[in-house]
Design a protein around this motif. Sequence first.
Motif, PDB file in Angstrom:
ATOM      1  N   TYR A 134       0.825  -1.205   0.000  1.00 49.11           N
ATOM      2  CA  TYR A 134       0.000   0.000   0.000  1.00 49.11           C
ATOM      3  C   TYR A 134       0.863   1.261   0.000  1.00 49.11           C
ATOM      4  O   TYR A 134       0.497   2.267  -0.610  1.00 49.11           O
ATOM      5  N   SER A 135       1.995   1.229   0.703  1.00 45.34           N
ATOM      6  CA  SER A 135       2.872   2.401   0.748  1.00 45.34           C
ATOM      7  C   SER A 135       3.326   2.817  -0.636  1.00 45.34           C
ATOM      8  O   SER A 135       3.440   3.998  -0.929  1.00 45.34           O
ATOM      9  N   LEU A 136       3.609   1.833  -1.499  1.00 49.34           N
ATOM     10  CA  LEU A 136       4.126   2.132  -2.840  1.00 49.34           C
ATOM     11  C   LEU A 136       3.082   1.947  -3.931  1.00 49.34           C
ATOM     12  O   LEU A 136       3.373   2.164  -5.102  1.00 49.34           O
ATOM     13  N   LYS A 137       1.880   1.550  -3.541  1.00 49.19           N
ATOM     14  CA  LYS A 137       0.829   1.226  -4.516  1.00 49.19           C
ATOM     15  C   LYS A 137       1.397   0.268  -5.575  1.00 49.19           C
ATOM     16  O   LYS A 137       1.383   0.551  -6.774  1.00 49.19           O
ATOM     17  N   ALA A 138       1.913  -0.863  -5.105  1.00 50.36           N
ATOM     18  CA  ALA A 138       2.522  -1.855  -5.992  1.00 50.36           C
ATOM     19  C   ALA A 138       1.535  -2.232  -7.099  1.00 50.36           C
ATOM     20  O   ALA A 138       0.412  -2.662  -6.831  1.00 50.36           O
ATOM     21  N   ALA A 139       1.969  -2.051  -8.321  1.00 50.74           N
ATOM     22  CA  ALA A 139       1.092  -2.103  -9.496  1.00 50.74           C
ATOM     23  C   ALA A 139       0.334  -3.420  -9.671  1.00 50.74           C
ATOM     24  O   ALA A 139      -0.811  -3.409 -10.114  1.00 50.74           O
ATOM     25  N   TYR A 140       0.928  -4.553  -9.331  1.00 52.84           N
ATOM     26  CA  TYR A 140       0.288  -5.848  -9.573  1.00 52.84           C
ATOM     27  C   TYR A 140      -0.049  -6.604  -8.289  1.00 52.84           C
ATOM     28  O   TYR A 140      -0.498  -7.739  -8.341  1.00 52.84           O
TER      29      TYR A 140
END
Length: 185
Positions: free
Chosen positions: A125-131
């Motif tokens: 969530y911190s980096l909004k991981a794309a997948y």
Amino acid sequence: MQNENNIFEPFKIITEKNLTKFKAAGVWALFGKEKANPKPYIGLNVGKSANIKDELQIDFQRLKKPKKPKEKKYINQFSESKFSYIEYPSRLDWLYNEIANKYKDLNFILITDTNDYDIEKYFAYSLKAAYWVSNGRYSEKHETITDDEIQNILKDTQKNIDNKVLEKINKFKKNYLQYVKTHCT
């Protein structure tokens, strides 16, 4: 300006060559650069595992050689071939094929040596991981998660994470966001 060579500090980079060193539990993340627009590294996926080496060994293979549908035989306990069927690639096979086709300069990093869902979730969530997916979001259409909801999730999740790990993640996040900002302008 953030040096691209140390963007992943303080985390260890996991490669195929050093994979045997990671035969333990932990949380990992995958970063890569878009082939079409290779400016900054993008957080692609985050995972937790009881054995990082075993999991990522399969993922490295998926990135190199996409699985294709193939015919298999159904053989019973008595070694009798009963019928043939088509075995299709799994959701993860499709995922890593997509990543291999769209991204380059892929880097797996070790976040922590604890198999911990809260750390995985917080980092993703911190980096909004794309997948990254959680709780089946890939299978159903859901409402878009707002930035406010993400902040609430981060606040709730961080309560369950060791302070040293949390500090390490937050320091990385701060440096990473600065890196992205300088490479996107």
